[in-house]
Enzyme design. Structure first.
Site, PDB file in Angstrom:
ATOM      1  CD  GLU A  67      -8.621   6.195   2.476  1.00  0.00           C
ATOM      2  OE1 GLU A  67      -9.062   6.356   1.325  1.00  0.00           O
ATOM      3  OE2 GLU A  67      -7.530   5.657   2.703  1.00  0.00           O
ATOM      4  CG  ASP A  78      -0.585  11.477   2.715  1.00  0.00           C
ATOM      5  OD1 ASP A  78      -1.440  10.707   3.185  1.00  0.00           O
ATOM      6  OD2 ASP A  78       0.482  11.080   2.205  1.00  0.00           O
TER       7      ASP A  78
HETATM    8 ZN   LIG Z   1      -5.075   7.250  -0.303  1.00  0.00          ZN
END
Ligand SMILES: [Zn+2]
Length: 694
Positions: free
Chosen positions: A531, A595
């Site tokens: 995030e 990621d």
């Molecule tokens: Zn995301």
């Protein structure tokens, strides 16, 4: 999703902690992060790794997803009422079952507590299938009656305004948005809307499974009109009309890749601009109907779109518009009506998500209460599932990962100093909310124990009024966009804020007694780092420390960033989740950057944390080094099996890559991975060429 710029992950506290829980990344200095006390000798199970999910026969250097999750994927069976099965759906199921118990009890014994009374009544009314059956189509009859008044463009505009005030959104929608260029202001945002298929390409492309899905959809439209009482021929005509309008709308709409660029979806035209360029639409009446007659500050996704829509309202036959508007009402409400409607709505769930069975009524009702009274239902969840020091240790983990990003910004070779300064400022101002809100929403509307449709309408109206009332007011930085039991997380570019609901901070993702390497790999990398990196992905990087859309990048650093981003886009475009369907590297680039960055930064955070411990961290657990546990912790959070239908739909419209690529696509780019598993250079998981943005 109401907000255009929200970027989701995937997919707390004792109530006594009264202190403000919105913190910023700016380091307070001193204290190293606590995370958890150094663990005693532990087994693999205790470490947070699920041994049965591993496939030790697989080669981690060839296919890490197979190694970390092969034991799971080889034997797992997707439940017939779900589109996937794995770590995420398991945690979702656990939350659902917990909430079911709470709601059944509340419905049976409401007592004197107003929270219990409200959620109990809402659930009881939702479960009362006999009453819902008896009501038939009555709940939407007033909407259908209004649609019948369309006789020209003017009356069509009135009906559109009315439906929007009921939260049904043909053609476009309206919501509060933070002004992209002045994030202190909340203004009105108009955005494209009104399609029944997941994306415009379903109406316009003829590749792979799209034509088949389109056919299933059109047959479903016919059956819905038949349920309304039309004979087969008339239903065929009405469905064709609705589909024709949808196709025309699709042609006017922006595609999902275009919409990743905030500049493409932000046009501050204001009311004056709309009244001038889209003069044929009665904007004054429209805003009055939405109960915001005085609003003048308005942004639209694409000015041309509204010109096109208004042209369509003027040129299309009223009967055709009526069929489209009727369809929108039916599509929006079918799953809340009697059984025949629910079953028919499920036909599209089968096609798009591969569900074999309709989820049981109780699950659908749990979702209703979570969606419509979420912060009431959440209260017992956080008491039971996020007590003790869960919030403190999750907050420490967040601080540690943010600290690693700070170190990364200092060291990044491709970033010049002119960009480094504002980048660090952005990180320092990044705020985070952990677990659940300090103040619960009140939900001030009447709830009946026996009238489900009335409850849904009251809840929808209340939330709509609450949302639209934000326009023109100061920004509320504490208004959660997800409920606490949600198994997900998000970063909001305009708020420069990341939010980690309690539902995501649960085993097997996170456990206060897990091995820290597992917590760092999974929650540190997969959630917090992910995030946080959204603040610096292809979208988020265009917003500054205060959430304003502003170019704070030097020319040369921006060029470097674009090259690094393109590397990731090309890498993922090669992946083929279903034969014949490739991932869209551009659509998924923000999530893939997040990621990759998340796992890399949380690994740096883990190494630093480990070095600071006075008592050495347990280095080996049943033959696995702690570095291996780190990557396994991350990978196992994505142990997942999906139906082919769901995989296909996601490849076409989801900005997230499927689980296998969220694991293998990431580890090939991790500097620490090859060493952790002694992979030879050039092996599939340790390729000579790799990509790195953050
Ligand atoms: Zn995301």
């Amino acid at each position: 999703m109401v907000r255009a710029m929200r970027t989701l992950l995937f997919v707390l506290v004792g109530l006594s902690w009264a202190a403000c829980t919105r913190e910023t990344a700016k380091p307070a200095g001193g204290e190293p992060a606590k995370i958890v006390s150094v663990p005693p000798p532990m087994t693999l199970v205790q470490s947070g790794i699920v041994p049965a999910w591993l496939d030790k026969a697989a080669d981690p250097c060839k296919d890490f997803f197979a190694y970390a999750c092969g034991g799971f994927t080889k034997t797992a069976v997707i439940p017939p009422d779900r589109s996937s099965w794995g770590a995420v759906p398991m945690v979702v199921k656990e939350a659902e079952e917990f909430q079911k118990q709470v709601l059944e009890q509340a419905a049976a014994k409401p007592g004197n507590d107003p929270v219990t009374q409200k959620i109990g009544a809402y659930y009881a009314a939702c479960m009362d299938e006999a009453a819902i059956e008896k009501a038939g189509i009555a709940p939407i009859q007033p909407l259908l009656d209004q649609v019948k008044t369309v006789k020209d463009a003017k009356s069509a505009a009135q009906v559109i305004a009315f439906l929007h005030s009921e939260s049904v959104y043909p053609f476009f929608n309206i919501s509060p948005v933070q002004d992209f260029v002045d994030a202190t202001q909340v203004i009105a945002g108009l955005d494209q809307s009104g399609l029944g298929l997941p994306e415009r390409k379903y109406y316009l492309q003829n590749t792979d499974t799209i034509p088949k899905t389109r056919k299933v959809y059109q047959a479903h439209q016919v059956r819905m009109f038949q349920l309304l009482g039309l004979d087969e021929k008339a239903a065929g005509v009405a469905a064709a009309n609705a589909y024709k309008v949808e196709t025309a709308i699709a042609k006017l709409q922006q595609d999902d890749v275009t919409r990743r660029d905030p500049h493409a979806i932000y046009h501050r035209v204001d009311r004056a601009g709309l009244e001038k360029d889209v003069a044929a639409f009665p904007w004054g009446d429209y805003l009055a109907e939405q109960t915001i007659p005085a609003v003048t500050a308005i942004t639209v996704n694409d000015p041309k779109y509204y010109v096109g829509i208004v042209k369509m309202l003027a040129s299309e036959k009223p009967a055709v518009l009526q069929d489209y508007l009727t369809w929108t009402v039916l599509r929006d409400s079918a799953s809340d009506l009697s059984k025949a409607w629910v079953d028919e709505a499920f036909a599209m769930d089968k096609e798009l998500n591969g569900l074999k069975e309709l989820p049981p009524r109780w699950r659908r009702c749990v979702h209703h209460v979570d969606s419509e009274l979420g912060e009431l239902l959440a209260q017992s969840y956080v008491k039971a599932k996020f007590a003790g020091n869960a919030k403190v240790s999750a907050t420490d983990l967040t601080k540690a990962v943010l600290g690693a990003m700070r170190g990364e910004l200092d060291a990044l070779p491709w970033m010049d100093d002119a960009t480094r300064g504002p980048a660090k400022q952005k990180l320092d101002k990044m705020a985070y909310l952990v677990g659940y809100p300090d103040k619960w929403k009140k939900y001030e509307f009447t709830i009946s124990k026996s009238d489900f449709a009335a409850n849904v309408r009251a809840a929808t109206k209340w939330e709509l009024a609450r949302q639209l009332a934000k326009i023109g007011k100061p920004v509320d930085r504490f208004d959660w966009q997800m409920t606490p039991p949600t198994v997900n997380a998000y970063y909001d570019s305009s708020l420069n804020e990341l939010v980690l609901p309690a539902g995501q901070l649960q085993p097997p993702f996170y456990g206060p007694t897990f091995h820290p390497a597992v917590n760092f790999g999974d929650t540190g990398g997969g959630t917090i780092g992910h995030e946080m990196t959204h603040g610096f992905d292809d979208q988020g990087s265009q917003f500054d420390a205060d959430g304003n859309l502003r170019d704070w990048w030097s020319k040369s650093t921006k060029a470097n960033f674009k090259t690094a981003t393109k590397c990731i886009q090309d890498q993922y475009s090669k992946y083929e989740p279903v034969p014949g369907v490739h991932l869209d590297g551009k659509l998924t680039s923000g999530e893939n950057i997040a990621d990759n960055g998340g796992v890399k930064l949380a690994y740096e955070a883990y190494k630093k944390w480990r070095a600071e411990q006075k008592t050495p961290v347990q280095k080996m657990v049943e033959g696995f080094t702690d570095d291996q546990l780190y990557y396994l912790g991350y990978a196992q959070s994505w142990c997942m099996k999906m139906t082919p239908e769901s995989l296909t739909t996601r490849a076409h419209s989801d900005p997230h890559s499927p689980a296998e690529f969220r694991v293998n696509g990431v580890v090939v780019n991790q500097p620490g991975f090859a060493a952790a598993f002694s992979c030879k250079a050039g092996s599939p998981m340790a390729p000579a060429k790799n990509c790195s943005v953050w």
